[in-house]
Scaffold this motif. Structure first.
Motif, short mmCIF file in Angstrom:
data_model
loop_
_atom_site.label_atom_id
_atom_site.label_comp_id
_atom_site.label_asym_id
_atom_site.label_seq_id
_atom_site.Cartn_x
_atom_site.Cartn_y
_atom_site.Cartn_z
N SER A 67 0.83 -1.19 0.00
CA SER A 67 0.00 0.00 0.00
C SER A 67 0.87 1.25 0.00
CB SER A 67 -0.90 0.02 1.25
OG SER A 67 -0.12 0.20 2.40
N CYS A 68 0.24 2.37 -0.30
CA CYS A 68 0.97 3.64 -0.28
C CYS A 68 0.31 4.51 0.78
CB CYS A 68 0.89 4.30 -1.65
SG CYS A 68 1.68 5.90 -1.68
N ALA A 69 0.99 4.66 1.91
CA ALA A 69 0.39 5.28 3.10
C ALA A 69 -0.19 6.66 2.82
CB ALA A 69 1.43 5.36 4.22
N GLU A 70 0.47 7.44 1.94
CA GLU A 70 0.02 8.82 1.75
C GLU A 70 -1.01 8.96 0.65
OE1 GLU A 70 3.91 8.59 1.48
OE2 GLU A 70 4.40 10.61 2.13
N ALA A 71 -1.42 7.83 0.07
CA ALA A 71 -2.45 7.90 -0.96
C ALA A 71 -3.78 7.42 -0.35
CB ALA A 71 -2.07 7.03 -2.14
N SER A 72 -4.87 7.80 -0.97
CA SER A 72 -6.17 7.46 -0.41
C SER A 72 -6.48 5.98 -0.64
CB SER A 72 -7.25 8.31 -1.07
OG SER A 72 -7.43 7.91 -2.40
N VAL A 73 -7.49 5.50 0.06
CA VAL A 73 -7.92 4.12 -0.10
C VAL A 73 -8.30 3.87 -1.56
CG1 VAL A 73 -9.69 2.44 0.54
CG2 VAL A 73 -8.64 3.87 2.29
N GLU A 74 -9.03 4.81 -2.14
CA GLU A 74 -9.43 4.68 -3.56
C GLU A 74 -8.21 4.55 -4.47
OE1 GLU A 74 -11.82 8.03 -4.55
OE2 GLU A 74 -13.55 7.31 -3.41
N GLU A 75 -7.24 5.42 -4.26
CA GLU A 75 -6.05 5.38 -5.11
C GLU A 75 -5.28 4.09 -4.93
OE1 GLU A 75 -4.79 10.04 -5.64
OE2 GLU A 75 -4.41 9.07 -3.73
N ASN A 76 -5.31 3.56 -3.70
CA ASN A 76 -4.66 2.28 -3.45
C ASN A 76 -5.37 1.14 -4.16
OD1 ASN A 76 -2.28 1.96 -1.44
ND2 ASN A 76 -3.46 3.69 -0.67
N LEU A 77 -6.68 1.27 -4.29
CA LEU A 77 -7.45 0.21 -4.95
C LEU A 77 -7.31 0.28 -6.47
CD1 LEU A 77 -10.69 0.35 -2.80
CD2 LEU A 77 -9.03 -1.50 -2.85
N LEU A 78 -6.95 1.44 -6.96
CA LEU A 78 -6.97 1.71 -8.40
C LEU A 78 -5.74 1.17 -9.13
CD1 LEU A 78 -8.56 3.32 -10.60
CD2 LEU A 78 -7.10 5.26 -10.05
N ILE A 79 -4.66 0.96 -8.38
CA ILE A 79 -3.36 0.84 -9.06
C ILE A 79 -3.28 -0.30 -10.08
CG2 ILE A 79 -2.22 -0.57 -7.28
CD1 ILE A 79 0.06 1.82 -8.09
N ASP A 80 -3.94 -1.43 -9.83
CA ASP A 80 -3.78 -2.53 -10.78
C ASP A 80 -4.72 -2.42 -11.97
OD1 ASP A 80 -5.99 -3.04 -9.19
OD2 ASP A 80 -5.90 -5.18 -9.62
N ARG A 81 -5.67 -1.47 -11.94
CA ARG A 81 -6.61 -1.36 -13.06
C ARG A 81 -6.65 0.05 -13.62
NH1 ARG A 81 -10.76 -3.85 -9.08
NH2 ARG A 81 -8.78 -4.48 -8.24
N ARG A 82 -5.63 0.84 -13.31
CA ARG A 82 -5.60 2.24 -13.76
C ARG A 82 -5.56 2.35 -15.28
NH1 ARG A 82 -0.89 0.23 -12.99
NH2 ARG A 82 0.64 0.68 -14.58
N HIS A 83 -5.04 1.31 -15.95
CA HIS A 83 -4.88 1.38 -17.40
C HIS A 83 -6.05 0.76 -18.13
CE1 HIS A 83 -3.38 -2.35 -15.81
NE2 HIS A 83 -3.45 -2.91 -16.99
N LYS A 84 -7.04 0.27 -17.39
CA LYS A 84 -8.13 -0.46 -18.04
C LYS A 84 -9.41 0.36 -18.05
CE LYS A 84 -6.55 -5.00 -16.53
NZ LYS A 84 -6.79 -5.92 -15.43
N ALA A 85 -10.29 0.04 -18.97
CA ALA A 85 -11.63 0.62 -18.94
C ALA A 85 -12.36 -0.03 -17.77
CB ALA A 85 -12.36 0.29 -20.25
N PRO A 86 -13.31 0.61 -17.11
CA PRO A 86 -13.80 1.95 -17.44
C PRO A 86 -13.05 3.06 -16.70
CG PRO A 86 -15.17 1.00 -15.74
CD PRO A 86 -14.08 0.01 -16.01
N PHE A 87 -11.96 2.69 -16.02
CA PHE A 87 -11.27 3.70 -15.20
C PHE A 87 -10.46 4.66 -16.05
CE2 PHE A 87 -11.80 -0.21 -12.81
CZ PHE A 87 -12.61 0.27 -11.80
N ASN A 88 -9.86 4.12 -17.11
CA ASN A 88 -9.00 4.92 -17.96
C ASN A 88 -9.71 5.27 -19.26
OD1 ASN A 88 -6.84 6.08 -19.28
ND2 ASN A 88 -5.99 4.10 -19.90
N ARG A 89 -9.91 6.59 -19.48
CA ARG A 89 -10.55 7.02 -20.73
C ARG A 89 -9.61 7.95 -21.45
NH1 ARG A 89 -16.16 8.34 -18.16
NH2 ARG A 89 -16.98 6.25 -17.95
N ARG A 90 -8.97 7.44 -22.46
CA ARG A 90 -8.01 8.22 -23.25
C ARG A 90 -7.01 8.96 -22.36
NH1 ARG A 90 -12.62 10.27 -25.55
NH2 ARG A 90 -13.44 9.05 -27.28
N GLY A 91 -6.47 8.25 -21.39
CA GLY A 91 -5.43 8.86 -20.57
C GLY A 91 -5.93 9.59 -19.34
#
Lengths: 519, 351
Positions: A350-374
């Motif tokens: 985990s990354c202590a200074e990042a939010s719970v949401e941001e911690n959950l996002l890291i493995d799917r940040r490049h996938k739809a529907p989270f990533n829309r044209r960057g």
């Protein structure tokens, strides 16, 4: 019996990020002279805080401490040691490059003229301390060369050297293997016979039942029980600690396994000339839990890192569902369906200074529907946070709060939520319950068994033999970077046998037998 | 420390910096009342000074953003001043070469050249890092020093404008490429809109774009980022390239708004950019006011030097003192944050 230590009305409040945390709400704690007193409670119940106050490491906001009827003024840790209070820390406070003797006398060295260290006296002092509790330990060796159990002995010797009459053991078995735990319990009995008073902090009920005369149970910063140990059963203790009674842990059902998910052949990995993983071959099937036991630091973490692509393989190959993944980076392995729950949940998982949401996002940040044209979708991220917080019962007020403010158990739940929610086919899990309380441990075990039922392959690394035995279908033992045993967990295994493999005793016996038999 | 307390503390530090200015002026000036008045109020006394102040802020904002991006990725680009200077040169040369071409085509090319000029140096540092593990903090700092002399050599040699009346300089930017003035008589021009637009864009990009997320995670915790599947080496290089490139762009706006040519002396906006990023804790939204505050100090000192008996050297002392205090305060926060995080991690495991 006379009351030796009396702490009364101890209060402690921490301020953190604008919030008040009442760690202790007026706790009374008293210990009889010459007894072994257990201090039991979940993580965050206030055990360690109470003991830090007693050892002078932290100051109480309110309350008094009496020792043999005399009021104590605890200014700092040094004052505590002058009152005869010594602490054996959970994470040892030793200097690795110093010898055992040097570590024992550190801080209160016997000196000759000109301020030189009186080595004779120092050696005698260390020897006296070792004899008192019946240790045989190489006094001239550097601490870095000692196994964990011996390091702990050095900690105990340090406390005895400072003439401690009251010794506090903070979760002393958390770093030890089965055989070493027996030694520790013997040591504590020896110390008791020598007239010392002992406070034994733990969240493990069996140990407290086994070793202590009296017990005090803390929950949420309050004392919920104090009395003789033999008046309580194990179940009652757990109920006092947790506040509710627990349903029995579900059993691993017997079943067949599916196709082979991961196959590792002759894997070597290391840094420079040093190999941490030496020629490891293993395989795990669909729906199977492979437990890897071993004393921590024998290459288990490096093996998982190599399987996940965080460490390059020197040679050998890794096949995952018929794909050769030996040289793929972590992201490609994640995309194929490998999840990883790393041992260091605070710095890697985990990354202590990042939010719970941001911690959950890291493995799917490049996938739809989270990533829309960057650009990352705020709405989807929020939804992800809400869903997983609910599904995994993560205790956090808002998904936008930093994960660093959560307790260890809930940080682990967040990591679990991320790794399990992306439909993995293989989970690598290291020390998933280390340092966690009963409820979180139970929860995580249940989640792993559910995954197994769903047909996910799991590699479970743990230094806790009981955890390995209760969860795994097959047990491999790792020592010095090698798999020294790979056995089916069909009821023939016990902690003694696994412990012997971990320490390398078994191998020697087997060798002796095979030589004797002329094989 | 709580957020409110910290902000109060920060304001107090800035205030004590200004008190320091007061003391220096009282000690050095024979007519301190006048000097003080011009130092503090001067920048607001006329549209000329106000415009100059805002114009000074333009390259400072862009350089502050440049530094923020690399710092966010935990890449310590201390060579920003060199990138600013080199980008300034490549942008100006391009402008001179495109003399006569339509401004619509020439201006984007100028900015592109300035960006590439800065980014080339970043690329060199990144290459040295990935090939030889040379620390970027050191390599960029040293490279900047080499670049200064290289640019001096070019300006004093082949690129020198022999007709220049302003000492040793390159050819001036063609009139056609200069940005429209906003406040008559002052140098303030439309490049300020570029700076503000960049600040807004970078603020949102760092917060909401995939790349911004990856840069932030790499900077906050590289082990976590790697474990999460981010190619942290690549992200660090990208952050470094953007940082150097923006530095070059910042340098070009200085030429466009203030000097119109590259001189054989340094303007220090790269260094200021590093301080601005540090004080604003890499937050692009804070970079703008902090950069304007820096510009205010410069302008105030100039006013006081112009109308009272303060020499520009004294103004430098005042600026230095304030900078030291403010940066020191930022440093304390930085260290405290790190200590706080360590405490936090211990708590995460067990209490």
């Amino acid at each position: 019996m006379e009351k030796y230590l009396e702490m009364s009305g101890i209060e402690k409040t921490y301020h953190s990020f604008g919030r008040e945390i009442r760690a202790l709400k007026g706790v009374d704690f008293s210990v009889n002279k010459g007894s072994v007193h257990g201090l039991l409670g979940e993580n965050g119940a206030g055990k360690s805080t109470l003991m830090k106050i007693l050892a002078g490491v932290e100051a109480a906001n309110n309350g008094s401490i009496k020792l043999s009827g005399k009021m104590l003024h605890m200014k700092n840790a040094h004052a505590a040691s002058q009152y005869g209070i010594g602490m054996v820390h959970q994470h040892f406070s030793l200097l690795d490059d110093y010898t055992v003797i040097q570590n024992v006398v550190l801080g209160m060295e016997p000196v000759k003229a000109l301020g030189l260290l009186d080595e004779k006296k120092a050696k005698q002092a260390a020897l006296d301390a070792a004899n008192l509790c019946g240790f045989s330990i190489p006094l001239d060796k550097r601490v870095s060369e000692l196994p964990m159990g011996d390091k702990q002995k050095v900690e105990i010797m340090r406390a005895l050297y400072t003439k401690a009459e009251l010794l506090i053991f903070d979760e002393p078995t958390s770093v030890l293997v089965e055989q070493e735990i027996k030694g520790l319990l013997d040591t504590i009995r020896n110390l008791k016979n020598a007239g010392k008073t002992i406070v034994y902090i733990s969240h493990k009920v069996e140990e407290v039942l086994n070793i202590t005369d009296e017990v005090t149970v803390l929950r949420d910063g309050e004392k919920v029980f104090s009395g003789e140990t033999n008046t309580l059963s194990a179940d009652e203790m757990v109920r006092l600690m947790v506040g509710t009674s627990l349903a029995p842990e579900s059993k691993r059902d017997r079943k067949g396994f599916g196709e082979c998910v991961l196959e590792v052949k002759n894997l070597k990995s290391g840094l420079g000339d040093k190999l941490f993983v030496k020629d490891v071959s293993l395989s795990v099937k669909k729906g199977e839990i492979l437990g890897i036991a071993g004393i921590s630091g024998n290459g288990q973490q490096e093996l998982l890192d190599a399987l996940f692509g965080l460490r390059p393989a020197k040679s050998g190959n890794i096949t995952f569902l018929k794909n050769d993944i030996t040289d793929l980076p972590p992201i490609a392995r994640r995309n194929l369906g490998i999840g990883y729950i790393p041992e260091d949940r605070v710095h890697v998982g985990s990354c202590a200074e990042a939010s719970v949401e941001e911690n959950l996002l890291i493995d799917r940040r490049h996938k739809a529907p989270f990533n829309r044209r960057g650009w990352l979708s705020n709405k989807e991220t929020e939804k992800l946070g809400k869903d997983l917080i609910k599904r995994f019962s993560i205790k956090v007020a808002d998904g936008k709060d930093n994960i660093g403010g959560l307790s260890g158990g809930h940080i682990q739940r967040t990591i679990l939520a991320r790794e399990l929610s992306c439909e993995p086919k293989l989970i690598l899990a290291a020390e998933v319950t280390m340092g966690l309380d009963v409820l979180s441990t139970r929860y995580i075990h249940e989640e792993l068994l559910t995954l197994r039922k769903e047909g996910v392959a799991i590699i479970l690394v743990s230094s806790n033999i009981n955890e390995i035995l209760s969860l795994s279908d097959r047990v491999a033992v790792m020592r010095e970077g090698e798999i020294v045993a790979d056995l089916p967990n069909d009821g023939s295994l016990d902690s003694q046998l696994i412990g012997a493999h971990m320490l390398g005793i078994q191998n020697k016996q087997k060798d002796a037998v095979s030589y004797g038999g002329g094989v | 420390m709580q957020q409110k307390k910290r902000t109060l503390f920060q304001l107090l530090v800035i205030l004590s910096g200004l008190v320091m200015a007061l003391i220096v002026i009282l000690l050095c000036s024979d007519e301190p009342a006048l000097a003080l008045r011009y130092f503090f109020i001067g920048p607001f006394s006329s549209t000329y000074f106000l415009g100059d102040m805002l114009n000074n802020a333009v390259p400072l904002i862009i350089c502050g953003l440049a530094a923020s991006i690399s710092f966010t990725a935990s890449v310590w680009n201390l060579g920003l001043e060199g990138m600013v200077y080199f980008g300034m040169l490549t942008g100006t040369i391009t402008a001179a070469a495109l003399d006569g071409v339509s401004a619509v085509i020439a201006i984007p090319l100028m900015f592109l050249a300035a960006f590439l000029g800065g980014a080339v140096l970043s690329a060199l540092c990144s290459f040295l890092y990935s090939k030889f593990h040379l620390d970027i903090m050191m390599s960029s700092l040293m490279l900047a020093n080499v670049i200064f002399y290289l640019v001096f050599l070019l300006i004093e040699g082949p690129l020198r404008d022999a007709d220049s009346e302003q000492g040793v300089t390159t050819k001036a930017i063609p009139e056609a490429f200069r940005f429209g003035k906003l406040l008559s008589s002052s140098d303030l021009n439309t490049t300020i809109f570029i700076a503000l637009a960049l600040a807004v864009f970078i603020y949102f990009a760092l917060k909401h774009s995939r790349l911004g997320y990856e840069i932030r995670m790499t900077g906050l915790n590289a082990s976590f980022a790697r474990y999460g599947g981010i190619n942290t080496g690549l992200i660090a290089i990208i952050a470094m390239l953007i940082s150097g490139g923006l530095g070059g762009v910042g340098g070009l706006t200085y030429v466009l708004g203030t000097s119109f040519r590259v001189r054989n002396q340094l303007c220090g906006i790269g260094w200021s950019g590093l301080s601005i990023a540090m004080i604003s804790r890499n937050n692009p939204a804070l970079v703008v006011p902090v950069a304007i505050f820096f510009a205010y100090l410069t302008e105030g000192a100039q006013c006081a030097a112009l109308f009272a008996d303060i020499t520009p050297d004294v103004s430098q002392i005042i600026q230095g003192a304030i900078l030291l205090l403010v940066t020191g305060e930022a440093m304390i926060n930085f260290l405290e944050n790190r200590r706080g995080n360590r405490k936090l991690s211990v708590k995460g495991v067990s209490r």
